[in-house]
Each structure stands twice: as structure tokens, then as C-alpha cells.
Design an enzyme around this catalytic site. Structure first.
Site, short mmCIF file in Angstrom:
data_model
loop_
_atom_site.label_atom_id
_atom_site.label_comp_id
_atom_site.label_asym_id
_atom_site.label_seq_id
_atom_site.Cartn_x
_atom_site.Cartn_y
_atom_site.Cartn_z
N CYS A 281 13.79 11.44 6.30
CA CYS A 281 13.66 11.13 7.74
C CYS A 281 15.01 11.16 8.44
CB CYS A 281 12.98 9.78 7.92
SG CYS A 281 13.64 8.49 6.88
N GLU B 220 9.86 1.97 10.47
CA GLU B 220 10.90 2.93 10.08
C GLU B 220 10.26 4.30 10.21
OE1 GLU B 220 14.29 2.89 9.80
OE2 GLU B 220 13.79 1.04 8.74
N GLU C 103 9.97 16.74 14.18
CA GLU C 103 10.37 16.53 12.79
C GLU C 103 9.62 17.52 11.91
OE1 GLU C 103 9.29 12.72 10.86
OE2 GLU C 103 11.37 12.68 10.21
N LYS D 231 0.89 -1.17 0.00
CA LYS D 231 0.00 0.00 0.00
C LYS D 231 0.93 1.22 0.00
CE LYS D 231 -1.63 3.15 1.95
NZ LYS D 231 -1.48 4.58 1.53
#
Ligand code: NAP
Ligand code: MG
Length: 462
Positions: free
Chosen positions: A279, A245, A369, A170
């Protein structure tokens, strides 16, 4: 842009169960470039059944044969490299040279590495009077984000194939065309029907249905920590394997003995590449107080030079979110020395390369982040102070250390709570395990560690 109006399930493009569609937008000009079907739980179920049906035969193939299939897949990606780069540029917005070198180039390297590992990995070992087998975990549900759309697919699918697993993917709603192109490549490579299946759709619908499906043995997720926590909870409740992750807030630690200009220049480029949507980006630059002012001037200059080479952010939501973080940095007392919250162009989701000075470790822009082209310069007084700041977030995905010699940098890096550290500007290694400490995730991708995620252990005693 070419788009399929179905799902790739059981080796063919099948009509979706429902009629909802996802609009694919070019973030550089805000134009709709394609539509793909928005899958439902029904599509996910069909895909998981196809993956389950294909599993026994794929498990039984010799590793050398799986290696040959992955090598062919890599060759198809090489042959279609230009198309991949153009597609990523169209739906993610990355500048074409970056798409060619990184978005197309890296997945080719990774696919190649797994063609090698499938052939060479020790799937069987003798331990005393036992034989220990590494067997595939079964059906993998892979959920991927948009920021490195092909890399994140290949970093899951290639090791899963090498292990003997079958897969339902997906992909992110923002970058489904790259995923469809990958499905075409799988088909062209002659990977048997049902071994790889694609369901495009929305996270809370198709993604959640995949994570919850009883027929999935391992959920491998890359994306935000918020969604990762939900997926981990769902998988835990069902005693399913899970690999996560997640986000990062990595530190670029410049020790006083380092080549300051190089460390700052590489550090700024590391954050601006992919418009800060990485990331593992080193979004906090830690500089000794004696060199701080010089580093600020160098960083501002590097960001200004980056200027027009930066691509847009992926969508309007991320654009608003990142500009909001920049406004919050100003409000909390950080000093803008390059860029800012104003959109630099009338069209497209662009943000200027932005540098903040006078950032303190507890500020929001130093903790959360941002996922945009924003770097924060933080002052430290001594090495212990630098270490405390570097380790002072909930994340631990990556980082960098710069020093006069590698040994000094290594000594510091060994004390960092993080999964990957580049020493004095170290080069990318597709075989090096990648993954997080703390809330940056669970498990590792790439290389033999990445392959091991898709294996489970059986021992026979004699
Ligand atoms: P996200 O929502 O975590 O998306 C990652 C993937 O998970 C996508 O395929 C997404 O589908 C899917 N998903 C979303 N909700 C789900 C659910 N309830 N169950 C199962 N799957 C679900 O990330 P995002 O919304 O794209 O980005 C938000 C923030 O996440 C960014 O600002 C950034 O901070 C972070 N992020 C981190 C990474 C990374 O590599 N660590 C990558 C991307 C984003 P949809 O595409 O439909 O949402
Ligand atoms: Mg989302």
C-alpha cells in the site's frame, strides 16, 4: 500445507458453525493447497463472547506480565521463522528470500518492539491535580488483508495485547494459513484463552459480522479504501472506535540535486518488491524535465533486471485487475518502456515488472491504486509543480524525497500531504508511526502511536 479445520476460539480449535470452506491457492502454480472453514456470524459471535469473557483478567494483568507474554510470542515466531516464510510463499506467492527477510522478519521486529513498549509505556501520568490513566479500549475486531499477511496481523495484535485488549481476528481469505500459524504461536506463547481469537472467512460475511458486532469496541481494518469507507460508516453509526489503514498512490520525488541513478534504482525496487502489492509503494516517480529521459532509461533497465525475481500476484482477480490497468495506461497514451499486459508465464498469476513513461498526473494509472508491479514516470517543471503532482491524489500514505542533502529533501517532505516519507532512501523503523493522510486512512500503526490506538483515557481529579 498444514491447515486447521476449525476456528481458534477461547484457547482451542473449535469446529466451525457451518460447513462452507475456503480454497487456499498457490498463486505461483494455481494449485489448491488447503481448505479452511469459512466462518459465519455465529462463529464471530462465539469469538467475540470469548474475547469479552477474557477481557477483565487480561486488563488486570500488570504491563510487565503482558510484556513478557509478547516477548515469548516473539520468541515463538523466531523459532518458527522458516515455517512462516514457507507458508507465506505458498499462499501469497512471494519469493522465499523475500518471505524470510520481510514477511517473517518484520513481524518479529514489530512483536519485539511491543514487548519493549508494553514494559516502558506510561500508562499513568500526573497532570496538575489529576491522575490520567491510559486504559485498554476493550475488545478489538481486527480485519487484515493478504499483502503482508503476518505483518498486518502482528501490527494490530501486538499493540492490542500490550494495551490490555482482547482480540478477534478475521484475516484475508487468500492468506488464512499464515493466520492459523500465528494462532498456534499465540497458543504456544501461553497467552491466556480467549485473549486472541481467530475466525477465518469471507469479508462480506465474517468480516462484516465482526465490524457490526455490538461486543466489539474498536474495529481496526487494513485493506481497500472502498471497504474501509463501509467499515468507517458502520463503526461511526455505532459510536465505535475505528482505525483504518487504506490504500496509497505514493510519490517518489527526485529533486534535480539528487543522485539520479540511486533514486531511480531504489524507487523501481520499492515498487517491484512483493510484486507491487504494497500500500505504501512509491508508484509515481516524479522527475525534473531536464533529467526525465535519463530516468526513463534507468528505470526501464532496472525493471528488466528485476525480471524473473518477481513473484506472482495473489490471485486471478488481482491478475486480471492489474493487467487491465496496464492496458488502460496504454489506451490513455502512456508509453510502455518495460513489461506490459501479457502474462510472462503460462502458469501462475505473474505480471512482468512494468514501467510507464509519459504519464500525466490525471491519467488513471497515476490516480488509482494498481497494486501490481507498475511504476509511472511523471515529468515536472519546478518544485511547486512537483509538489502539486505529489499531493494531487486522494491518497496520502507514504512517499520518498531524494536531494543532494537531507535538509533540502526535508523541506520538500514537510509540504507533502502524506503520513510517511523516506529521505534519501531512509531505512525501515518499526517504531515510526505508519498511517495515512486524506483517504489513506485514520489512525496510526507501529510504535507508541500504534499502541495509543488501543487505549482510552480516564482522568481522576484530587
Ligand atoms: P479488501 O476487500 O479491502 O480486503 C481487506 C480485508 O477486508 C479482507 O480481510 C477482506 O476479506 C475484508 N473485507 C472485504 N469486504 C468486507 C466487508 N464488507 N466487511 C468487512 N470486511 C471485509 O481488499 P482486497 O479485495 O483483498 O483487495 C482489493 C484492493 O484493495 C487491492 O487491489 C488494493 O488496491 C487494495 N488493498 C490495499 C491494501 C492495503 O494494505 N492498503 C491491502 C490489500 C488490498 P476477504 O479477504 O474475504 O476479501
Ligand atoms: Mg476482497
Amino acid at each position: 500445507m498444514k491447515a486447521h479445520d476449525g476456528m481458534y476460539i477461547g484457547g482451542e480449535w473449535r469446529a466451525a458453525a457451518g460447513t462452507d470452506a475456503i480454497e487456499v491457492v498457490d498463486p505461483a502454480n494455481e494449485q489448491i493447497i488447503a481448505h479452511v472453514p469459512a466462518g459465519t456470524a455465529e462463529d464471530v459471535d462465539a469469538a467475540v463472547r470469548a474475547a469479552r469473557a477474557a477481557l477483565p483478567a487480561w486488563v488486570a494483568t500488570a504491563p510487565a506480565e503482558r510484556a513478557a507474554r509478547i516477548a515469548t510470542l516473539r520468541d515463538v515466531l523466531v523459532a518458527r521463522k522458516g515455517e512462516i516464510a514457507a507458508t507465506v510463499t505458498a499462499e501469497l506467492g512471494a519469493p522465499l528470500p523475500f518471505s524470510q527477510a520481510v514477511h517473517a522478519g518484520v513481524p518479529i521486529l514489530v512483536a519485539g518492539s511491543y514487548a519493549g513498549l508494553a514494559a516502558s509505556y506510561a500508562f499513568e501520568e500526573k497532570v496538575g491535580n489529576s491522575t490520567v490513566y491510559a486504559e485498554p479500549v476493550g475488545v478489538v475486531g481486527a480485519i487484515t488483508p493478504w499483502n503482508y499477511p503476518l505483518h498486518q496481523i502482528v501490527a494490530k495484535v501486538a499493540p492490542a495485547l500490550a494495551a490490555g485488549c482482547t482480540i478477534v481476528l478475521k484475516p484475508a481469505e487468500d492468506t488464512p494459513l499464515t493466520a492459523q500459524l500465528f494462532a498456534e504461536a499465540v497458543h504456544e506463547a501461553g497467552i491466556p484463552a480467549g485473549v486472541f481469537n481467530l475466525v477465518t472467512g469471507l469479508g462480506p460475511v465474517a468480516g462484516q459480522a465482526l465490524a457490526e458486532h455490538d461486543g466489539v469496541d474498536l474495529v481496526s481494518f487494513t485493506g481497500s479504501t472502498a471497504v474501509g469507507k463501509q467499515i468507517g460508516a458502520t463503526a461511526g453509526a455505532a459510536v465505535k472506535r475505528v482505525a483504518l489503514e487504506l490504500g496509497g498512490k505514493s510519490a517518489n520525488v527526485i529533486l534535480p540535486s539528487a543522485d539520479l541513478a540511486k533514486a531511480v534504482g531504489v524507487g523501481v525496487a520499492n515498487v517491484m518488491g512483493n510484486s507491487g502489492q504494497t500500500c505504501s509503494a512509491w508508484t509515481r516517480m516524479l522527475v525534473h524535465s531536464s533529467q526525465y529521459d535519463e530516468a526513463v532509461a534507468l528505470a526501464a533497465e532496472a525493471a528488466a533486471k528485476y525480471g524473473d525475481r518477481i513473484g506472482p500476484l495473489v490471485n486471478a482477480k488481482q491478475h486480471a485487475r492489474v493487467r487491465g490497468y496496464i492496458e488502460q495506461g496504454v489506451a490513455e497514451g502512456a508509453r510502455l518502456v518495460a513489461g506490459g499486459p501479457e502474462a510472462p508465464r503460462e502458469q501462475g498469476y505473474f505480471v512482468s515488472p512494468t514501467v510507464f513513461a509519459d504519464v500525466t498526473p490525471e491519467m488513471t494509472i497515476a490516480q488509482e491504486e494498481i497494486f501490481g508491479p507498475v511504476v509511472s514516470l511523471i515529468r515536472y517543471e519546478d518544485e511547486d509543480d512537483a509538489l502539486r503532482i505529489a499531493n494531487g491524489t486522494v491518497y496520502g500514505l507514504a512517499g520518498a524525497v531524494w536531494a543532494g542533502d537531507d535538509a533540502e529533501a526535508v523541506a520538500f517532505a514537510r509540504r507533502m500531504d502524506t503520513g510517511q516519507v523516506d529521505i534519501n532512501g531512509g531505512r525501515f523503523n518499526p517504531l515510526a508511526p505508519f498511517g495515512g493522510y486524506k483517504q489513506s486512512g485514520v489512525g496510526r500503526e507501529l510504535g507508541s502511536h500504534g499502541l495509543a490506538e488501543y487505549l482510552q483515557t480516564k482522568s481522576l481529579q484530587f
